[in-house]
Design a protein around this motif. Structure first.
Motif, PDB file in Angstrom:
ATOM      1  N   LYS B  67      -3.631  83.976  90.905  1.00  0.00           N
ATOM      2  CA  LYS B  67      -4.140  83.939  90.105  1.00  0.00           C
ATOM      3  C   LYS B  67      -4.443  82.617  89.433  1.00  0.00           C
ATOM      4  N   SER B  68      -3.461  81.773  89.730  1.00  0.00           N
ATOM      5  CA  SER B  68      -3.432  80.356  89.031  1.00  0.00           C
ATOM      6  C   SER B  68      -4.474  79.618  89.897  1.00  0.00           C
ATOM      7  N   THR B  69      -4.778  79.838  91.347  1.00  0.00           N
ATOM      8  CA  THR B  69      -5.586  79.135  92.079  1.00  0.00           C
ATOM      9  C   THR B  69      -6.900  79.505  91.570  1.00  0.00           C
ATOM     10  N   MET B 188      -6.829  80.078  80.373  1.00  0.00           N
ATOM     11  CA  MET B 188      -5.442  80.046  79.976  1.00  0.00           C
ATOM     12  C   MET B 188      -4.426  80.683  81.150  1.00  0.00           C
ATOM     13  N   ASP B 189      -3.621  79.843  81.914  1.00  0.00           N
ATOM     14  CA  ASP B 189      -2.950  80.387  82.946  1.00  0.00           C
ATOM     15  C   ASP B 189      -1.609  80.727  82.398  1.00  0.00           C
ATOM     16  N   GLU B 190      -1.391  82.125  82.298  1.00  0.00           N
ATOM     17  CA  GLU B 190      -0.085  82.420  81.742  1.00  0.00           C
ATOM     18  C   GLU B 190       0.543  81.784  80.493  1.00  0.00           C
ATOM     19  N   ALA B 191      -0.452  81.589  79.679  1.00  0.00           N
ATOM     20  CA  ALA B 191      -0.309  80.793  78.519  1.00  0.00           C
ATOM     21  C   ALA B 191       1.093  81.436  77.581  1.00  0.00           C
TER      22      ALA B 191
HETATM   23 MG   LIG Z   1       0.565  81.071  88.688  1.00  0.00          MG
END
Ligand SMILES: [Mg+2]
Ligand SMILES: Nc1ncnc2c1ncn2[C@@H]1O[C@H](COP(=O)(O)OP(=O)(O)OP(=O)(O)O)[C@@H](O)[C@H]1O
Lengths: 293, 365
Positions: B67-69, B188-191
Motif C-alpha cells: 500500500k505505502s509503495t 494519506m498513508d495510514e494517517a
Molecule cells: Mg505502509
C-alpha cells in the motif's frame, strides 16, 4: 634489500615543500594570524576580568555549578595577588597568558576542524561512496600516533604554534565528521519524506530539515572535537607551541614535579570548563529539537 | 473525470526487475517464489486504478501488501519501476526534478502514519512549511497557516512544540500542514492508524465533514489496513494482496460480491449495517417529501452507519433527512431502504456462517 617506504614518504614531503611552498606559507599565515588575533582578544582584558566573562558564559550556557567551578578554577590560573594589612595574598598560579594561548590554539584548531568536518560529514551522509572513502582516512587520522605526523608538520610549517594547530586539527577532526554523518543519517525517514512531499529542493531539505534535526548530534561531535584538541596541548608544546603544555614538557625534561603538576592542573581546569559549556550548548539545542512522539 | 490514473504500475525492489516481472506476470509465480528465484521483491504488481475527482479512494490490505509503495509511486517518493501514473491527464513518471517539485508544491500533499512532523519547528512552523519552500512571503504564509490551524481545531497552539501535543493533535498538525496550500489531491498513508480508537473515529468524522464542506473538495487517496475504516471512509475501495489489486469497488460491491476467496475472507464477518454509511442507501427526495422534511428537525449525517439510523427511521413517520455538517440536504433515507439493507446483511451473514460450517464439516471428514 628492504622496501624503503619511509624514504619515499620523506621524498614526498620534500617534494611538497619544494613545489607547494607558497601554499604552505599561505596556510601558515592564515592559521598564524587567526591564532594570534584570538590571543590578542583573549588577553585584551586583564585576567580577573576574563574570569568574570567566562563565569558569566558558564552561568548563561550551563549551570550555576559550572559557573562556580569556572570562577574558582580559572581564578587559580590568573596571576592575581594583592597586599592587605601588610599580608601578601596570592590568588593565582600565574599561568594566565599561557592559558589564553592554549585556548586560542584550541579554538583555532577546533574552528578549522568544524569548518572542514561538518561539510565533509554532510557529504558523507549524502553519499555512501564518500562515506566509504572517508571512513578509513578518519581511522588513519585517529589511530596514527600524533608524534608521527608532527615530523612532517614541522618540516612543512616550521616550529611554533602553526604546526601545533595543524597536528591538533588532524587529531580532532574525525569525531566531527563522524557525528555529523551519523546525525544527518539518523534524521527520521518520515520527516525526510514529508519535506520531499512538500516539494523541498535538496538545499531546503538540508538547511530547513536535516541540519536542524541533526544539530544535537553534531554538537556532541563539536564537544568531542574540542576535548580531543585539548588533549593535544602537551604534544603541541613539544614542537614549540606556547601554552599550558610548556610547563608540563619542562617539568618532564627537567624532572620538576611541581611545574608539571601545575601545567597539568591548568589543562584539566580548561578541559572541564570547555566540556561542560559545549555539552550544555548541545543539550540546549537538543531540548528545542525534542523528538516528536 | 479521473484525477489520478495508474496503469500497469510495478515497483520491484532489487535483483533483475525485468525478469521478476516476466516471472510474475507471464508465468504466474507468486511474490515469494519470485523473491526466491531472482532476489527481487515485488512491492507493487501490475496495479491499475483510477481515482475520480473529489472521491475518497481507499487502498486496503494487510501489512506488506504494498500500500505505502503504491501511494508513494503517485508522488514519486518512490520511483515506479514500470507503468504509468497520470495526474490530471499528465504523465508524471517522466517529470523532471523541477516539474515534480511543482507538482508536489501545488497539487498534492501527504499525511503520514507517524505524523512526520518537524520537531525543531513550532506547530505554526510545521504548517507553513509547504508555503515556505514554495517561496511565499512570511506574513502571508503565516496568515494562511493560522487559518488552516483554526480549520482543524488547533487555534491557540501555534507556538507549541509538536512534541508537547497528543497523538491526535499531532496528526491534526500533519493534516493542517497538508491542507495549507489547498491541494487538489491528498495522499494519506495510514494517517489515523497510530491513534487511539476514539480519537481515530473523531478524526475520520472530521475528515469526512471537511471534505463535504470544501468546494471544490479534495480528492483523497487513503491507505489503511483496517476494513472498518476502509468501509467508512471509502467511496471506492481497492483491496491489495501481495502487491496486486484483488478488487476495486464501492463498499457495498466489496461486501456483496467479493471478487475472490481472499476478499471474501476479509469481509465475511463484517456486520454490514455497522459499517455501511447512510450515504450509500440515501436517495433524492420524491414528490412532496422535501416539503415535509423541513417541518421535522430530525436529520442524520451522510456518514452515520445504517445501524445507527435504524431506530430513528423506525420511529419517524416518513423518510429521514440526510444533511451534511453544513446542514445542506444531501438526500433522504426511508424505512424501506434501511430495512432492505438490514435483511440483506442478515441473509449474507447467515450464508457465510453456513459456508464456514460446511467447510469445517468437510475438514473433519
Ligand atoms: Mg505502509
Ligand atoms: N526499500 C525497500 N527495499 C526492499 N523491499 C522493500 C522496500 N520497501 C518496501 N519493500 C517491500 O515491499 C513490500 C511492500 O511494502 P509496503 O511498505 O508498501 O507495504 P504496506 O502495505 O505499506 O505495509 P504496512 O502496512 O506494513 O505499512 C514489502 O514486502 C516490503 O518488504
Amino acid at each position: 634489500m628492504e622496501l624503503d617506504l619511509g624514504g619515499w614518504f620523506a621524498l614526498l614531503i620534500q617534494w611538497l615543500k619544494a613545489n607547494l611552498g607558497a601554499f604552505f606559507d599561505g596556510v601558515t599565515t592564515v592559521i598564524g594570524t587567526t591564532t594570534s588575533a584570538l590571543e590578542d582578544v583573549l588577553l585584551f582584558l586583564p585576567g580577573w576580568a576574563m574570569v568574570l566573562v567566562f563565569t558569566a558564559l558558564a552561568w548563561w550556557v550551563a549551570t550555576r555549578g559550572v559557573a562556580l567551578f569556572t570562577f574558582f578554577g580559572m581564578g587559580l590560573l590568573t596571576d592575581l595577588q594583592f597586599t592587605l594589612f601588610g599580608t601578601e595574598f596570592v590568588i593565582g598560579m600565574g599561568y594566565w597568558d599561557i592559558t589564553m594561548q592554549t585556548l586560542s590554539l584550541i579554538v583555532t584548531a577546533s574552528l578549522f576542524s568544524l569548518l572542514v568536518g561538518i561539510p565533509v560529514g554532510i557529504w558523507a551522509a549524502k553519499s555512501d561512496a564518500v562515506d566509504k572513502t572517508v571512513r578509513p582516512i578518519l581511522d588513519f587520522m585517529q589511530t596514527m600516533p600524533p608524534f608521527v605526523y608532527l615530523i612532517p608538520a614541522v618540516v612543512l610549517f616550521g616550529l611554533g604554534t602553526v604546526p601545533g594547530v595543524i597536528a591538533t586539527f588532524i587529531f580532532a577532526t574525525p569525531p566531527c565528521v563522524r557525528l555529523t554523518n551519523l546525525g544527518i543519517r539518523q534524521v527520521s525517514e518520515e520527516a525526510i519524506e514529508a519535506a520531499q512531499s512538500f516539494g523541498s529542493t535538496p538545499t531546503q531539505m538540508l538547511v530547513k530539515v536535516e541540519f536542524p534535526m541533526a544539530l544535537p548530534t553534531i554538537l556532541a561531535g563539536v564537544n568531542q572535537t574540542v576535548l580531543l584538541a585539548l588533549s593535544m596541548v602537551v604534544i603541541a608544546a613539544l614542537i614549540g607551541s606556547s601554552g599550558l603544555g610548556q610547563p608540563v614538557v619542562e617539568g618532564l625534561t627537567q624532572l620538576r614535579i611541581a611545574k608539571g603538576f601545575e601545567g597539568g592542573l591548568g589543562i584539566v581546569i580548561l578541559a572541564i570548563f570547555l566540556d561542560r559549556v559545549t555539552q550544555a550548548a548541545g543539550e540546549k539545542a537538543g531540548a528545542s529539537t525534542a523528538q516528536t512522539r | 473525470m479521473a484525477v489520478i490514473e495508474a496503469e500497469h504500475l510495478w515497483k520491484i525492489f532489487g535483483g533483475d526487475p525485468d525478469r521478476a516481472r516476466t516471472l510474475a506476470r507471464d508465468e504466474g509465480l507468486s511474490k515469494a517464489k519470485v523473491k526466491e528465484e531472482t532476489g527481487s521483491v515485488i512491492a507493487v504488481n501490475n496495479a491499475s486504478f483510477d481515482v475520480k475527482a473529489q472521491e475518497i479512494f481507499v487502498v486496503m490490505g494487510l501489512s506488506g501488501s504494498g500500500k505505502s509503495t503504491l501511494l508513494r509511486c503517485v508522488n514519486r517518493l518512490i520511483e515506479p519501476t514500470f507503468g504509468s501514473v497520470q495526474v490530471d491527464g499528465e504523465e508524471v513518471t517522466t517529470y523532471d526534478e523541477d516539474e515534480l517539485r511543482q507538482l508536489r508544491r501545488t497539487k498534492m500533499s501527504m499525511v503520514f502514519q507517524n505524523f512526520g512532523l518537524f520537531p525543531h519547528r513550532s506547530v505554526l512552523g510545521n504548517v507553513e512549511y509547504g508555503l515556505e519552500v514554495s517561496g511565499m512571503d512570511e506574513s502571508k504564509r503565516q496568515e494562511k497557516a493560522r487559518r488552516t490551524l483554526d480549520l482543524v481545531g488547533l487555534e491557540g497552539y501555534e507556538d507549541s512544540n509538536p512534541g508537547e501535543l497528543s497523538g491526535g493533535m499531532q496528526q491534526r498538525v500533519g493534516l493542517a500542514r497538508a491542507l495549507v496550500d489547498d491541494p487538489e489531491i491528498l495522499l494519506m498513508d495510514e494517517a489515523f492508524s497510530a491513534l487511539d480508537p476514539l480519537i481515530r473515529e473523531e478524526m475520520q468524522n472530521e475528515l469526512l465533514d471537511l471534505q463535504d464542506q470544501w468546494d471544490p473538495a479534495c480528492t483523497i487517496l487513503f491507505i489503511t489496513h483496517d476494513l472498518d475504516e476502509a468501509l467508512k471512509m471509502g467511496d471506492r475501495i481497492a483491496i491489495m494482496k501481495d502487491g496486486w489489486i484483488a478488487q476495486i469497488g464501492t463498499p457495498t460491491e466489496i461486501l456483496m460480491n467479493p471478487a475472490d476467496d481472499y476478499v471474501e475472507s476479509f469481509v465475511q464477518n463484517v456486520d454490514r449495517t455497522k459499517v455501511i454509511p447512510v450515504r450509500t442507501v440515501m436517495r433524492e427526495p420524491r414528490g412532496d417529501e422535501a416539503d415535509h422534511l423541513s417541518e421535522t428537525d430530525a436529520s442524520v449525517s451522510p456518514h452515520t452507519s445504517i445501524a445507527e439510523v435504524l431506530p430513528m427511521v423506525l420511529q419517524a413517520d416518513g423518510p429521514v433527512a440526510v444533511r451534511d455538517s453544513g446542514e445542506v440536504l444531501q438526500g433522504v433515507v426511508s424505512r424501506e431502504d434501511v430495512m432492505e439493507e438490514v435483511t440483506r446483511n442478515a441473509s449474507n451473514v447467515s450464508k457465510t456462517r453456513e459456508a464456514t460450517r460446511q467447510a469445517k464439516a468437510m475438514e473433519a471428514a
